[in-house]
Design a protein around this motif. Structure first.
Motif, short mmCIF file in Angstrom:
data_model
loop_
_atom_site.label_atom_id
_atom_site.label_comp_id
_atom_site.label_asym_id
_atom_site.label_seq_id
_atom_site.Cartn_x
_atom_site.Cartn_y
_atom_site.Cartn_z
N TYR A 159 0.85 4.02 -3.01
CA TYR A 159 0.37 5.17 -3.01
C TYR A 159 1.41 6.30 -2.84
CZ TYR A 159 -4.38 3.65 -2.30
OH TYR A 159 -5.82 3.42 -2.75
N TYR A 198 -5.12 10.08 0.69
CA TYR A 198 -4.70 10.75 -0.61
C TYR A 198 -5.65 11.76 -0.90
CZ TYR A 198 -3.69 11.19 -5.25
OH TYR A 198 -3.24 11.70 -6.46
N GLU A 254 -5.78 4.71 3.20
CA GLU A 254 -4.69 5.38 1.84
C GLU A 254 -5.70 6.29 1.08
OE1 GLU A 254 -4.95 2.15 2.96
OE2 GLU A 254 -2.78 1.95 3.85
N TYR A 305 0.71 -1.18 -0.12
CA TYR A 305 -0.04 0.10 0.04
C TYR A 305 0.76 1.35 0.05
CZ TYR A 305 -4.76 -2.12 0.87
OH TYR A 305 -5.75 -2.76 0.64
#
Length: 265
Positions: free
Chosen positions: A153, A187, A183, A149
């Protein structure tokens, strides 16, 4: 859709990775976060040099209940009625079977988002990779452990793609559990800089029962802090079917381009 949820799947992986019942029980009792469980199982499979077995278990989980998927009113048939681009954190090919493989992408090509011809078709983008029968490809592309992850990202191409999604004055509707993934929330708020000045409008479909007024107000307040408008729908006695009825209603109401991240498992 007849595919096990992340809770069931992560528990299954722990049991496969740790044959000893005491170890299984200790981990499952104390650790409830699915990503943490999957990461632990992954590292155990890797340590025991059984990583192929991990991906085989993943493959088993990608096979749907045919009675559910072949239903005329499954969620993907409803979503396909939208004039939309779709983003999914799922790795299965259920939506692909509805859209067709030519319109489904495991890379992050911003030119598709900007192309006028593409905008007249429903394209699907796999944000966390797409399961295939090739284990080596899966090892490279699938995202489900904590380190994976973090890497995804912070990937420049991935970041540019999502910035394009949220900077194009689109309407975005989250369906399922996408916003429960930290995430994606992080973001939107920090890297995309989605705020009241952003051109995009972001909504989240969220189901509640009649007696959940306090939960509704709490969730509403939380998402408002992220400049995300929650669209509540009544779970009532129909549960999952209520989401389908809500999407049908939205489909009749919205005629403009929407980008819909699909994360229901």
């Amino acid at each position: 859709m007849g595919i096990p949820g992340w809770g069931d799947f992560s528990a299954r992986l722990i049991c496969k990775a740790f044959p000893d019942y005491k170890e299984q029980n200790a981990i499952l009792k104390e650790i409830t976060d699915c990503k943490e469980r999957i990461t632990i199982a992954y590292k155990k499979f890797e340590q025991d040099k059984r990583l192929d077995e991990f991906y085989k278990e993943f493959g088993k989980a990608m096979k749907p209940d045919d009675n559910v998927f072949n239903s005329k009113e499954n969620i993907y048939n409803i979503l396909n009625r939208f004039d939309a681009f779709f983003l999914t954190t799922n790795a299965d090919n259920l939506f692909e079977e509805v859209l067709g493989s030519a319109l489904c992408h495991a890379d992050y090509d911003t030119s598709i988002l900007k192309n006028e011809h593409s905008r007249r078709q429903n394209h699907l983008f796999y944000l966390h990779g797409h399961y295939t029968e090739n284990i080596d490809i899966n090892k490279k592309n699938l995202v489900f452990t904590a380190p994976q992850y973090v890497a995804r990202y912070n990937d420049d191409q991935f970041v540019d793609f999502l910035k394009c999604v949220f900077a194009e004055n689109n309407t975005i509707i989250f369906v399922g559990y996408g916003l429960n993934e930290f995430e994606l929330i992080d973001y939107i708020v920090t890297k995309v800089h989605h705020d009241e000045k952003a051109g995009s409008k972001v909504y989240l479909l969220y189901g509640f029962c009649d007696n959940e007024d306090i939960l509704y107000e709490a969730k509403k307040s939380y998402f408002e802090a992220l400049n995300i408008e929650m669209i509540p729908y009544d779970l009532g006695k129909k549960g999952y079917d209520s989401l389908i009825y809500t999407l049908e209603s939205l489909n009749r109401e919205y005629n403009k381009k929407v980008i819909v991240p699909v994360t229901e498992t």
